[in-house]
Design a protein around this motif. Structure first.
Motif, PDB file in Angstrom:
ATOM      1  N   PHE A 363     -84.249   9.312 -41.060  1.00 58.16           N
ATOM      2  CA  PHE A 363     -84.417   8.585 -39.811  1.00 58.16           C
ATOM      3  C   PHE A 363     -85.913   8.355 -39.614  1.00 58.16           C
ATOM      4  O   PHE A 363     -86.669   9.315 -39.387  1.00 58.16           O
ATOM      5  CB  PHE A 363     -83.814   9.357 -38.643  1.00 58.16           C
ATOM      6  N   PHE A 364     -86.325   7.090 -39.702  1.00 59.91           N
ATOM      7  CA  PHE A 364     -87.745   6.751 -39.659  1.00 59.91           C
ATOM      8  C   PHE A 364     -88.137   6.176 -38.299  1.00 59.91           C
ATOM      9  O   PHE A 364     -87.300   5.720 -37.513  1.00 59.91           O
ATOM     10  CB  PHE A 364     -88.069   5.720 -40.751  1.00 59.91           C
ATOM     11  N   ASN A 365     -89.453   6.200 -38.059  1.00 61.92           N
ATOM     12  CA  ASN A 365     -90.072   5.538 -36.898  1.00 61.92           C
ATOM     13  C   ASN A 365     -89.517   6.053 -35.564  1.00 61.92           C
ATOM     14  O   ASN A 365     -89.302   5.288 -34.625  1.00 61.92           O
ATOM     15  CB  ASN A 365     -89.892   4.012 -37.004  1.00 61.92           C
ATOM     16  N   ARG A 366     -89.257   7.343 -35.512  1.00 66.48           N
ATOM     17  CA  ARG A 366     -88.796   7.986 -34.280  1.00 66.48           C
ATOM     18  C   ARG A 366     -89.521   9.319 -34.119  1.00 66.48           C
ATOM     19  O   ARG A 366     -90.216   9.781 -35.033  1.00 66.48           O
ATOM     20  CB  ARG A 366     -87.284   8.221 -34.315  1.00 66.48           C
ATOM     21  N   LEU A 423     -89.974  -0.731 -43.154  1.00 69.69           N
ATOM     22  CA  LEU A 423     -88.714  -1.465 -43.336  1.00 69.69           C
ATOM     23  C   LEU A 423     -87.638  -0.992 -42.365  1.00 69.69           C
ATOM     24  O   LEU A 423     -86.892  -1.794 -41.794  1.00 69.69           O
ATOM     25  CB  LEU A 423     -88.231  -1.303 -44.781  1.00 69.69           C
ATOM     26  N   CYS A 424     -87.550   0.322 -42.172  1.00 62.19           N
ATOM     27  CA  CYS A 424     -86.443   0.894 -41.399  1.00 62.19           C
ATOM     28  C   CYS A 424     -86.816   1.013 -39.920  1.00 62.19           C
ATOM     29  O   CYS A 424     -87.097   2.109 -39.412  1.00 62.19           O
ATOM     30  CB  CYS A 424     -86.040   2.246 -41.976  1.00 62.19           C
ATOM     31  N   THR A 425     -86.833  -0.107 -39.248  1.00 66.66           N
ATOM     32  CA  THR A 425     -87.100  -0.132 -37.809  1.00 66.66           C
ATOM     33  C   THR A 425     -85.794  -0.348 -37.050  1.00 66.66           C
ATOM     34  O   THR A 425     -84.830  -0.892 -37.577  1.00 66.66           O
ATOM     35  CB  THR A 425     -88.088  -1.254 -37.468  1.00 66.66           C
ATOM     36  N   ALA A 482     -80.284  -5.304 -42.772  1.00 66.32           N
ATOM     37  CA  ALA A 482     -80.564  -4.631 -44.038  1.00 66.32           C
ATOM     38  C   ALA A 482     -81.113  -5.645 -45.018  1.00 66.32           C
ATOM     39  O   ALA A 482     -80.797  -6.844 -44.937  1.00 66.32           O
ATOM     40  CB  ALA A 482     -79.287  -3.991 -44.592  1.00 66.32           C
ATOM     41  N   PRO A 483     -81.960  -5.208 -45.957  1.00 64.73           N
ATOM     42  CA  PRO A 483     -82.471  -6.147 -46.970  1.00 64.73           C
ATOM     43  C   PRO A 483     -81.341  -6.601 -47.877  1.00 64.73           C
ATOM     44  O   PRO A 483     -80.490  -5.811 -48.287  1.00 64.73           O
ATOM     45  CB  PRO A 483     -83.507  -5.315 -47.730  1.00 64.73           C
ATOM     46  N   VAL A 484     -81.313  -7.886 -48.187  1.00 65.06           N
ATOM     47  CA  VAL A 484     -80.255  -8.461 -48.995  1.00 65.06           C
ATOM     48  C   VAL A 484     -80.849  -9.170 -50.187  1.00 65.06           C
ATOM     49  O   VAL A 484     -81.809  -9.945 -50.044  1.00 65.06           O
ATOM     50  CB  VAL A 484     -79.383  -9.454 -48.177  1.00 65.06           C
TER      51      VAL A 484
END
Length: 491
Positions: A363-366, A423-425, A482-484
């Protein structure tokens, strides 16, 4: 390992320094030019190299102890790898020039370095340095023998034999062995294995029961999105590695790969140069072309003459209908906490016996984890609050239903922020799976012990194995972005 050039200098007391032997290898020099690109420095004339070497080694003028080019405090000599500064129109550095001295001669060589020139790699990381020194030490023993006082007449005769000896031990600049002391200029009777002197880069002659080991390792990658609007992606990449342990000369071997009756043909097959012959239809199947069912589907026969060291016999890709583990990941914001819901299902075609299987949920950016109230239906859950990471250890087996779940809530109220990922926002998040399944491949590719043929009069123990492992196996949160990738996944 290859050698660009080799020099032998004679420096008898009271005699003029002279270059007694020089040999250059044009094919290796061509490779050095391609590897170095714009930083390439050509090897100058032999007389120029002689002057540079004797200056660097302190042999040019014994009465002049200080030479600025060599002894200035700004210049650090890195013995045994010398640096020769070429003062030519192109200018540049020759490095690493290896040199060893004993008695009346000095031997030097310039090995090929297959690493970028800048930043200069550490000597300890260059295998060519130890291999080059081993070659020089072997040639020194051949020329001077093991006595403390070398015989000048013997040295002269050995120098005359050296061109023929190099054809045997260092053809085209690639050392294969070291010469034996007093070896004749042409081989007569093959030397018994127990009397051979093995260079440092060879593993040595195998002692013990002869064995041939063949291992198939398949790696599966996956991107699963859990959305009808986005197609899930997965691919399989396989390698077949071999190791032959046989006393004396290694015999020819043939390995046969087989597929199950309903298996998809192997594609994008690449083989090791030691493979002696191959059916051309094996190489025609490509993952780039549309599969029409007419591709060669085996058996795949690979006859080869094995090298001494373990090697990759071939590699391939395979199109399989489903990934081994199907997953669903839902992450939702609820006021000051996140609700987590995960389902993982093992496909019925996959063997339910893992060496290990773990699911990592970062879990990022928290802020750091506060209260973690999460339950799992099987396995063990570990919480790393410092890394904001849930590690779900699924053990070695899925339950009989082949399905496991995770449900719960996570709050973030730690005193310091957690890890950051650009990336994971927001709700962009993923699960990454790590697993290994022994004794199976996703494509069904296998090699039977009885299908491995060793063309030798002695008996060999045949060992075969196969395994499936994950790499970059992601399950993305279906409620977030999500990145595709718009094309096929590339390994």
């Amino acid at each position: 390992m290859s050698v660009r050039a080799l020099w032998i200098i004679s420096h008898e007391k009271g005699e003029h320094l002279s270059l007694r032997f020089a040999r250059r290898f044009a094919t290796v020099e061509h490779r050095a030019k391609i590897l170095a690109g714009s930083s390439y420095t050509a090897v100058p004339e032999d007389n120029t190299v002689l002057q540079l070497l004797i200056t660097e080694l302190g042999l040019s003028d014994p009465d002049k102890p200080f030479v600025a080019l060599r002894d200035d405090c700004l210049y650090r000599q890195r013995s045994p790898a010398l640096e020769l500064r070429v003062d030519s129109p192109g200018k540049g550095m020759l490095w690493p020039v290896l040199a060893i001295s004993h008695g009346p001669i000095t031997l030097a060589c310039l090995p090929l370095v297959d690493a970028p020139a800048e930043p200069r790699p550490a000597l300890a990381s260059l295998l060519s340095v130890s291999q080059g020194l081993t070659l020089l030490a072997g040639l020194q023993t051949f020329l001077l023998g093991s006595g403390s006082k070398p015989d000048i007449e013997v040295l002269a005769s050995r120098l005359a034999m050296l061109p023929s000896v190099l054809l045997q031990v260092c053809p085209l600049g690639t050392p294969l062995d070291v010469p034996l002391p007093g070896a004749p200029s042409t081989p007569t009777v093959p030397t018994p294995a127990e009397n051979q002197k093995q260079p440092a880069w060879k593993t040595g002659l195998h002692r013990g029961r002869a064995a041939v080991n063949v291992a198939i390792i398949e790696t599966v990658r996956s991107m699963q999105y859990g959305k009808r609007s986005r197609q899930d992606l997965w691919d399989v990449y396989g390698t077949v590695t071999c190791k032959c342990e046989v006393e004396g000369v290694l015999p020819n071997v043939m390995v046969t790969l087989t597929l199950p009756p309903n298996g998809s043909p192997l594609q994008d097959i690449l083989v090791h140069p030691c493979v002696t012959s191959l059916d051309s239809s094996i190489l025609t199947a490509s993952s780039v072309d549309n599969f029409d069912g007419s591709a060669f589907s085996g058996p795949y026969k690979f006859p080869f003459s094995p090298p001494l060291e373990p090697f990759r016999l071939c590699s391939y890709t395979s199109q399989v209908p489903v990934p081994p583990i199907l997953g669903s990941y839902q992450l939702k914001e609820e006021e000051t906490q996140l609700r987590v819901s995960v389902t993982l299902k093992l496909h019925e075609s996959v063997k339910n016996s893992f060496e290990y299987c773990e699911a990592h949920l970062p879990f990022f950016n928290r802020d750091q984890f506060g209260v973690v109230d999460v339950k799992v239906s099987s396995g063990q859950l570990d919480v790393s609050k410092e890394k904001n990471l849930l590690i779900w250890g699924l053990g070695q087996k899925f339950p009989k239903s082949r399905e496991v779940t995770m449900e719960g809530k996570i709050s973030f109220s730690g005193p310091t922020p957690g890890p950051i990922d650009p990336l994971c926002t927001e709700l962009t998040a993923y699960i990454k799976l790590y697993f290994k399944v022994p004794d199976m491949t996703l494509s069904g590719c296998s090699v039977d012990q009885h299908s491995v043929q060793v063309y030798s009069s002695s008996k060999q123990r045949i060992i075969t194995s196969r395994e499936l492992q994950s790499k970059e196996y992601f399950i993305w949160n279906s409620t977030g972005s999500a990145p595709v990738s718009s094309g096929q996944m590339m390994l």
